[in-house]
Motif scaffolding. Sequence first.
Motif, PDB file in Angstrom:
ATOM      1  N   ASP A 115      41.864  29.342  31.013  1.00  0.00           N
ATOM      2  CA  ASP A 115      40.801  29.465  29.790  1.00  0.00           C
ATOM      3  C   ASP A 115      40.186  28.087  29.449  1.00  0.00           C
ATOM      4  OD1 ASP A 115      39.192  30.370  28.047  1.00  0.00           O
ATOM      5  OD2 ASP A 115      40.709  31.242  26.631  1.00  0.00           O
ATOM      6  N   GLU A 163      45.388  35.723  27.445  1.00  0.00           N
ATOM      7  CA  GLU A 163      43.780  35.459  27.989  1.00  0.00           C
ATOM      8  C   GLU A 163      43.822  36.126  29.529  1.00  0.00           C
ATOM      9  OE1 GLU A 163      41.585  34.136  26.104  1.00  0.00           O
ATOM     10  OE2 GLU A 163      42.664  32.884  24.644  1.00  0.00           O
ATOM     11  N   HIS A 226      39.012  37.752  19.817  1.00  0.00           N
ATOM     12  CA  HIS A 226      38.789  36.558  19.314  1.00  0.00           C
ATOM     13  C   HIS A 226      38.082  36.478  17.856  1.00  0.00           C
ATOM     14  CE1 HIS A 226      40.064  35.084  23.121  1.00  0.00           C
ATOM     15  NE2 HIS A 226      40.184  33.822  22.874  1.00  0.00           N
ATOM     16  N   HIS A 240      47.565  31.208  19.328  1.00  0.00           N
ATOM     17  CA  HIS A 240      46.554  31.411  19.759  1.00  0.00           C
ATOM     18  C   HIS A 240      46.578  32.858  20.344  1.00  0.00           C
ATOM     19  CE1 HIS A 240      42.087  31.350  20.796  1.00  0.00           C
ATOM     20  NE2 HIS A 240      42.568  31.603  21.940  1.00  0.00           N
ATOM     21  N   VAL A 244      45.062  36.650  19.633  1.00  0.00           N
ATOM     22  CA  VAL A 244      44.061  37.141  20.270  1.00  0.00           C
ATOM     23  C   VAL A 244      44.502  38.682  20.747  1.00  0.00           C
ATOM     24  CG1 VAL A 244      43.029  37.183  22.726  1.00  0.00           C
ATOM     25  CG2 VAL A 244      42.947  35.051  20.980  1.00  0.00           C
TER      26      VAL A 244
HETATM   27 ZN    ZN Z   1      41.301  32.302  23.713  1.00  0.00          ZN
END
Ligand code: ZN
Length: 338
Positions: A115, A163, A226, A240, A244
Amino acid sequence: LTIGNTKYIFQTSDEVTSALPGNSIYITDTHVYELHKDLFTNKPTIVIPPGEAHKTQDTISYVTEQLLRRGAHRKTTLVGVGGGIVTDIAGYAASIYMRGVPFCFIPTTLLGMVDAAIGGKNGINFGLQKNLLGTINQPDAIVFDTQFLKTLPDTEWSNGFAEIIKYACLFDTALFDELGRNNIHYYQQHDDALTDVIKTCVDWKTKVVADDEHENGNRKLLNFGHTAGHAIETLYQLSHGQAVTIGMMIACRIAEREQGAPTSIEKRLKELLHNYGLPSAIKFDVKQVMQVLTMDKKRNDAGIEYILLKDIGEACITLLSFGAIEEALVYIDNGSNY
Ligand SMILES: [Zn+2]
Ligand SMILES: NC(=O)c1ccc[n+]([C@@H]2O[C@H](COP(=O)([O-])OP(=O)(O)OC[C@H]3O[C@@H](n4cnc5c(N)ncnc54)[C@H](O)[C@@H]3O)[C@@H](O)[C@H]2O)c1
């Protein structure tokens, strides 16, 4: 497939930097520097402190000072070696130093590989706003070497899978099913399978960004999870990936409420998340979350374009008013445990 002229190099030799320009200056963080010292021997290296708290203007100032001290000029290539924080700092610094110098990335986290290193968006945080200041500018090369992941803690593997699961939800039922059959331990033991998953995700992100570099259309899909995710990441000091995945679950709940999406999507997602050590819920304060959301850089006067799933592998962009989002959040907050 590529974006601009970016070269994707899937590393096979021992010398990970062999394909990069000789006049490079390296940027990394203290963790990566300590764990992979050999890589930086005899290379000018700027070492920044690790952590989201340092993805700030202060670090950009420090890097700029170091670049000046080391005589960096317009033809100097900056190479970011690290996770998404290092590549964001390196890409942003390279984009503004002397109005732009060449740069390359060597992502060393799974999240970086699938990502953060791809797509050319790089920036820093400002106050509570994540990535408020930044640029869109493509690197000259990205070097992928899964050997780095041998030193990556399990929690960071989970972050990367957040992700990966996002791409599966948005675009790829085959990937969703494959992930459902395996787990982190499996991918740690099977480098070929892991490399295939990374390549699949790189392809998805590259395809989406190549079609819409400046995020006027389908690139917005990559924001799945997000919107609320970023807000709770900052407010509750989550990683993160954790933020997410909770954000993806919130989006599922909103889709059920706003669009009558089936609850089976949420159930399947929740099961997959737990398989990869990822959370599906957190107790949050609706007012606080709304306060951050109304400052979101993706907002417009009418509200926020929210990414919702119609099914696994099928997403849509829906404009939701702040009122509708707040109502949905209240319902989620009071709703039930996930
Ligand atoms: Zn992200
Ligand atoms: N630019 C983009 O398009 C984009 C996309 C997604 C995320 N991001 C940004 O990326 C950041 C998150 O990236 P991340 O998860 O890679 O975080 P990170 O850069 O903080 O790395 C996570 C942790 O792992 C350590 N680490 C890195 N490589 C290691 C290795 N090989 N072995 C052991 N430890 C290692 C780091 O020092 C850090 O402590 C966020 O700031 C996010 O906003 C940017």
